[in-house]
Design a protein around this motif. Structure first.
Motif, short mmCIF file in Angstrom:
data_model
loop_
_atom_site.label_atom_id
_atom_site.label_comp_id
_atom_site.label_asym_id
_atom_site.label_seq_id
_atom_site.Cartn_x
_atom_site.Cartn_y
_atom_site.Cartn_z
N VAL A 26 0.83 -1.20 0.00
CA VAL A 26 0.00 0.00 0.00
C VAL A 26 0.88 1.27 0.00
O VAL A 26 1.83 1.37 0.77
CB VAL A 26 -0.94 0.01 1.23
N ILE A 27 0.53 2.18 -0.89
CA ILE A 27 1.17 3.51 -0.88
C ILE A 27 0.12 4.51 -0.42
O ILE A 27 -0.93 4.65 -1.06
CB ILE A 27 1.67 3.91 -2.28
N PHE A 28 0.37 5.18 0.70
CA PHE A 28 -0.55 6.20 1.19
C PHE A 28 -0.16 7.54 0.58
O PHE A 28 0.98 7.98 0.72
CB PHE A 28 -0.44 6.33 2.72
N SER A 29 -1.09 8.19 -0.09
CA SER A 29 -0.79 9.51 -0.64
C SER A 29 -1.95 10.47 -0.39
O SER A 29 -3.07 10.06 -0.07
CB SER A 29 -0.49 9.43 -2.14
N ASP A 55 3.47 8.84 -7.41
CA ASP A 55 4.07 7.53 -7.07
C ASP A 55 2.99 6.45 -7.08
O ASP A 55 3.18 5.36 -7.62
CB ASP A 55 4.67 7.54 -5.65
N ALA A 56 1.88 6.78 -6.42
CA ALA A 56 0.78 5.80 -6.31
C ALA A 56 0.29 5.42 -7.70
O ALA A 56 0.10 4.24 -8.01
CB ALA A 56 -0.35 6.38 -5.47
N ALA A 57 0.10 6.43 -8.55
CA ALA A 57 -0.43 6.17 -9.89
C ALA A 57 0.53 5.32 -10.71
O ALA A 57 0.12 4.43 -11.46
CB ALA A 57 -0.71 7.48 -10.60
N LEU A 76 -6.36 14.21 -9.03
CA LEU A 76 -6.18 13.55 -10.33
C LEU A 76 -5.06 14.23 -11.12
O LEU A 76 -4.26 13.56 -11.78
CB LEU A 76 -7.48 13.56 -11.13
N LYS A 77 -4.98 15.54 -11.00
CA LYS A 77 -3.91 16.27 -11.69
C LYS A 77 -2.54 15.85 -11.14
O LYS A 77 -1.60 15.58 -11.88
CB LYS A 77 -4.12 17.78 -11.49
N GLN A 78 -2.47 15.76 -9.80
CA GLN A 78 -1.20 15.35 -9.19
C GLN A 78 -0.83 13.91 -9.54
O GLN A 78 0.34 13.56 -9.62
CB GLN A 78 -1.28 15.49 -7.67
N ALA A 79 -1.85 13.06 -9.74
CA ALA A 79 -1.58 11.65 -10.04
C ALA A 79 -0.99 11.49 -11.45
O ALA A 79 -0.22 10.59 -11.71
CB ALA A 79 -2.86 10.83 -9.91
N GLY A 80 -1.35 12.39 -12.36
CA GLY A 80 -0.81 12.30 -13.73
C GLY A 80 -1.53 11.26 -14.56
O GLY A 80 -2.74 11.07 -14.43
N ASP A 81 -0.77 10.57 -15.40
CA ASP A 81 -1.37 9.64 -16.38
C ASP A 81 -1.98 8.42 -15.67
O ASP A 81 -1.27 7.67 -15.00
CB ASP A 81 -0.30 9.19 -17.37
N LEU A 82 -3.27 8.23 -15.83
CA LEU A 82 -3.95 7.11 -15.19
C LEU A 82 -4.49 6.11 -16.21
O LEU A 82 -5.36 5.30 -15.90
CB LEU A 82 -5.09 7.64 -14.29
N SER A 83 -3.94 6.17 -17.41
CA SER A 83 -4.41 5.27 -18.47
C SER A 83 -4.27 3.82 -18.03
O SER A 83 -3.22 3.39 -17.56
CB SER A 83 -3.58 5.45 -19.74
#
Ligand SMILES: NC(=O)c1ccc[n+]([C@@H]2O[C@H](COP(=O)([O-])OP(=O)(O)OC[C@H]3O[C@@H](n4cnc5c(N)ncnc54)[C@H](OP(=O)(O)O)[C@@H]3O)[C@@H](O)[C@H]2O)c1
Length: 214
Positions: A26-29, A55-57, A76-83
């Motif tokens: 698990v990565i907590f962000s 990192d999580a994404a 979602l912006k901070q997560a970046g590419d979620l493809s």
């Protein structure tokens, strides 16, 4: 699997701990302080660490989206590419005061999340359960009757992942159908919250409602 927590508050913090206890990485962000993320990772023991949404994404097989509706675009912006990522969202489209749904009937929070990240595999789950009952359900998971938990989505492989996480958290996963079914589960979540937080029977009553359909 590797699970990224996007929003490490009441829901994300507890579910992240439960997923870690169930054997997932698990990565907590996404919290307002990095110390909190470090503390959660330390307290959860297991294979856990603090990280950024990015990192999580990048590293996780599945992401739990558990932020207030006003923070969705930012996280979602901070997560970046979620493809291609599985996003299990428990976020409800509530107004600033948490008094009412600002999206209902003709759409749902889950469908709006899916529009924001069209290449991700979005599943709606965990929004019908008050965070207060999560540890109790996990601790009682070997009992023969488990509380049901509905989930819905349009991507079958994403739903398989979500069902595994729901089962690992101690619930009996109930496939409620396509993502647009979140139009009905999200208002239902408010009913459960009303019973849990303000009804006399509290969490016990919320369980009964969750099992009613079954
Ligand atoms: N709580 C429930 O029982 C429940 C049940 C069903 C569905 N839901 C839904 O689940 C979602 C999450 O609810 P919750 O109760 O877990 O909320 P919460 O406790 O407020 O958690 C939200 C997380 O977002 C973080 N956050 C907020 N603003 C931020 C910012 N500017 N920068 C970085 N991080 C920020 C918070 O940081 P901090 O940790 O520092 O506060 C917290 O970790 C909501 O959409 C809610 O409607 C909640």
């Amino acid at each position: 699997m590797r699970v990224g927590i996007l929003g490490s508050g009441l829901m994300g913090g507890k579910l992240g701990m439960i997923f870690a206890r169930a054997g997932h990485e698990v990565i907590f962000s996404y919290a307002r302080s990095n110390d909190k993320l470090k503390r959660l990772a330390r307290d959860a023991k297991g294979k856990t660490r603090p990280g950024t949404p990015r990192d999580a994404a990048q590293e996780a097989d599945a992401l739990l989206l558990a932020v207030h509706w006003s923070r969705i675009d930012d996280v979602l912006k901070q997560a970046g590419d979620l493809s291609g990522k599985v996003i299990v969202t428990c976020s409800l489209p509530m107004d600033a005061g948490n008094t009412k749904l600002i999206i209902a009937n003709s759409s749902s929070g889950a469908e709006e999340v899916a529009k924001k990240v069209p290449k991700a595999r979005v599943v709606s789950a965990f929004n019908t359960v008050p965070s207060e009952v999560l540890f109790g359900v996990y601790d009682a998971r070997r009992k023969t009757t488990r509380p049901s938990l509905v989930y819905c989505g349009d991507d079958e492989s994403g739903k398989t992942v979500a069902a595994e996480l729901i089962r690992d958290a101690g619930f009996d996963p109930i496939d409620a159908g396509a993502l647009h079914i979140a139009r009905y589960t999200e208002p239902f979540a408010l009913l459960v919250a009303q019973l849990a937080y303000e009804g006399e029977g509290g969490p016990e009553l919320a369980y009964r409602f969750e099992r009613f359909g079954k």
